[in-house]
Design a protein around this motif. Structure first.
Motif, PDB file in Angstrom:
ATOM      1  N   ILE A  84      41.249 -28.342 -10.275  1.00  0.00           N
ATOM      2  CA  ILE A  84      39.992 -29.082 -10.317  1.00  0.00           C
ATOM      3  C   ILE A  84      40.190 -30.536  -9.917  1.00  0.00           C
ATOM      4  CG2 ILE A  84      40.133 -29.631 -12.797  1.00  0.00           C
ATOM      5  CD1 ILE A  84      36.948 -28.795 -10.733  1.00  0.00           C
ATOM      6  N   ALA A  85      41.317 -31.124 -10.278  1.00  0.00           N
ATOM      7  CA  ALA A  85      41.579 -32.505  -9.864  1.00  0.00           C
ATOM      8  C   ALA A  85      41.664 -32.613  -8.348  1.00  0.00           C
ATOM      9  CB  ALA A  85      42.866 -33.000 -10.510  1.00  0.00           C
ATOM     10  N   ALA A  86      42.147 -31.558  -7.705  1.00  0.00           N
ATOM     11  CA  ALA A  86      42.315 -31.585  -6.251  1.00  0.00           C
ATOM     12  C   ALA A  86      40.998 -31.479  -5.497  1.00  0.00           C
ATOM     13  CB  ALA A  86      43.247 -30.454  -5.821  1.00  0.00           C
ATOM     14  N   VAL A  87      39.966 -30.874  -6.095  1.00  0.00           N
ATOM     15  CA  VAL A  87      38.706 -30.667  -5.364  1.00  0.00           C
ATOM     16  C   VAL A  87      37.599 -31.629  -5.768  1.00  0.00           C
ATOM     17  CG1 VAL A  87      39.217 -28.239  -4.932  1.00  0.00           C
ATOM     18  CG2 VAL A  87      37.880 -28.872  -6.960  1.00  0.00           C
ATOM     19  N   LEU A  88      37.740 -32.345  -6.880  1.00  0.00           N
ATOM     20  CA  LEU A  88      36.706 -33.301  -7.271  1.00  0.00           C
ATOM     21  C   LEU A  88      36.710 -34.510  -6.343  1.00  0.00           C
ATOM     22  CD1 LEU A  88      37.100 -33.243 -11.160  1.00  0.00           C
ATOM     23  CD2 LEU A  88      35.096 -32.452  -9.871  1.00  0.00           C
ATOM     24  N   PRO A  89      35.549 -35.110  -6.074  1.00  0.00           N
ATOM     25  CA  PRO A  89      35.482 -36.238  -5.147  1.00  0.00           C
ATOM     26  C   PRO A  89      36.240 -37.478  -5.607  1.00  0.00           C
ATOM     27  CG  PRO A  89      33.310 -35.253  -5.448  1.00  0.00           C
ATOM     28  CD  PRO A  89      34.206 -34.638  -6.476  1.00  0.00           C
ATOM     29  N   ASP A  90      36.270 -37.738  -6.920  1.00  0.00           N
ATOM     30  CA  ASP A  90      36.878 -38.977  -7.426  1.00  0.00           C
ATOM     31  C   ASP A  90      37.607 -38.665  -8.724  1.00  0.00           C
ATOM     32  OD1 ASP A  90      37.612 -41.541  -8.078  1.00  0.00           O
ATOM     33  OD2 ASP A  90      35.578 -42.278  -8.451  1.00  0.00           O
ATOM     34  N   ALA A  91      38.807 -38.109  -8.599  1.00  0.00           N
ATOM     35  CA  ALA A  91      39.520 -37.668  -9.797  1.00  0.00           C
ATOM     36  C   ALA A  91      41.000 -37.987  -9.703  1.00  0.00           C
ATOM     37  CB  ALA A  91      39.338 -36.166 -10.007  1.00  0.00           C
ATOM     38  N   GLU A  92      41.590 -38.178 -10.870  1.00  0.00           N
ATOM     39  CA  GLU A  92      43.044 -38.286 -10.978  1.00  0.00           C
ATOM     40  C   GLU A  92      43.502 -37.313 -12.052  1.00  0.00           C
ATOM     41  OE1 GLU A  92      44.551 -41.801 -13.293  1.00  0.00           O
ATOM     42  OE2 GLU A  92      42.503 -42.546 -12.950  1.00  0.00           O
ATOM     43  N   LEU A  93      44.728 -36.862 -11.911  1.00  0.00           N
ATOM     44  CA  LEU A  93      45.317 -35.919 -12.855  1.00  0.00           C
ATOM     45  C   LEU A  93      46.423 -36.620 -13.623  1.00  0.00           C
ATOM     46  CD1 LEU A  93      45.815 -32.975 -13.921  1.00  0.00           C
ATOM     47  CD2 LEU A  93      47.436 -32.742 -12.028  1.00  0.00           C
TER      48      LEU A  93
END
Length: 274
Positions: A234-243
Motif C-alpha cells: 500500500i505504501a508503494a501505490v499511495l500518491p503521498d506515502a512513506e513506509l
C-alpha cells in the motif's frame, strides 16, 4: 454523536492543542480496549494532540443498523466525527481500521482529512501464504444472523485473519475471550472494508489515486510476513506515502514503540528535527 443514518457513535475525547486525530480500531477492537486507551492517552499527553477514540458501529456503546454492512455507512461515521471537531482531522487506523482510514481519505466525502497513519492494514497481495475463502462472507453473515458469537469469533479469526485453529482454541481460556464475543457481530463490517483487497491480487495504484492525505504506513519488524507485505504494497501505490518498519514491533503492538512514530508524524515534529 449521531451518524447520518441515525446510528449512535460513542467516543472519548482527550483535548489537546496540536491538531486532532481520530483512532480507528480493527476487527474486534473497541474504544475501551486497553491498547487503544493507552495510544489515545500517549498521543494526547506526550504529543499534545486532541484524540477521539470511538466505538465503530456495532460494538462497545455504539449502536448499529441491522444487516447494513456498507463501508459508506462507516465513512459517514468518520465524517460525522470530523465535523464534530470542526471539519478537519487526521486519522490513525489499526489493521482493518487502517484500510478504513485510507478508504475514508480517498472517498472524496471528507475533505478535512489531512494526514493518515495506517498501521498494518491486512492486505493480502499474493498467494504465497494465507488467502481467505471466496465464500467467506455468506457464512459470516449467517453466523451473525443466528447470533452464534463463539462460532463467529472462531470463524473470523481462522478464516478471515488466518490465525491457526490451535491458537484460537487457547484464546477461549483467556480473559479477553469475552471481549471477542461482545464484538463478534460487528465483524461483517470489517470484512466489507477488506474483502476486495484480500484476494491475493497485487494492489492497483488506480484504486488509491484519490487518497490525497499525506500518509505514514507503519509495519512491525516482528509481524507476520503477510502484514509486512501488505504494508509495503500500500505504501508503494499511495500518491503521498512513506513506509516505516519499527524494530521489535508486532501486530499486538507495544504502544511505547508505536506511539512515537505516529505522534511525530501527526504533529510534524519528525520533519522539524531532521
Amino acid at each position: 454523536m449521531t451518524s447520518a443514518d441515525g446510528t449512535l457513535i460513542a467516543y472519548d475525547r482527550h483535548d489537546g492543542h496540536a491538531g486532532t486525530v481520530i483512532l480507528i480500531g480493527g476487527a474486534f477492537s473497541y474504544r475501551k480496549f486497553p491498547k487503544m486507551v493507552a495510544l489515545a492517552e500517549t498521543l494526547n499527553e506526550q504529543y499534545g494532540l486532541t484524540v477521539l477514540n470511538y466505538d465503530r458501529r456495532g460494538r462497545g456503546d455504539s449502536t448499529d443498523s441491522a444487516g447494513d454492512y456498507d463501508i459508506a455507512r462507516e465513512i459517514d461515521d468518520i465524517a460525522a466525527l470530523v465535523e464534530a471537531v470542526g471539519g478537519s482531522a487526521m486519522l490513525f487506523g489499526w489493521s482493518s481500521g487502517a484500510a478504513l482510514a485510507l478508504r475514508a481519505a480517498g472517498s472524496g466525502r471528507i475533505p478535512g482529512i489531512t494526514k493518515v497513519v495506517a498501521f498494518e492494514p491486512p492486505f493480502v497481495v499474493d498467494h504465497e501464504g494465507f488467502v481467505p475463502a471466496a465464500d467467506l462472507e455468506t457464512t459470516l453473515r449467517d453466523l451473525v444472523a443466528a447470533d452464534r458469537r463463539a462460532d463467529t469469533v472462531r470463524f473470523y479469526l481462522t478464516k478471515a485473519m488466518g490465525i491457526p485453529r490451535a491458537m484460537v482454541s487457547v484464546m477461549r481460556f483467556t480473559p479477553f475471550w469475552k471481549n471477542l464475543l461482545a464484538t463478534a457481530n460487528s465483524t461483517p463490517h470489517d470484512w466489507v472494508v477488506m474483502r476486495d483487497f484480500m484476494r491475493g491480487d497485487p494492489l492497483r495504484a488506480e484504486d488509491w489515486t484519490t487518497v490525497k492525505a499525506q500518509t505514514l504506513v507503519i509495519a512491525g519488524a516482528k509481524s507476520d510476513t503477510l502484514l509486512r507485505k501488505g504494508a509495503q504494497a500500500i505504501a508503494a501505490v499511495l500518491p503521498d506515502a512513506e513506509l516505516q518498519e519499527i524494530p521489535n514491533l508486532n501486530h499486538n503492538p507495544n504502544i511505547t514503540l508505536l506511539a512515537p512514530a505516529a505522534g511525530e508524524f501527526l504533529t510534524g515534529t519528525a520533519e522539524n528535527t531532521n
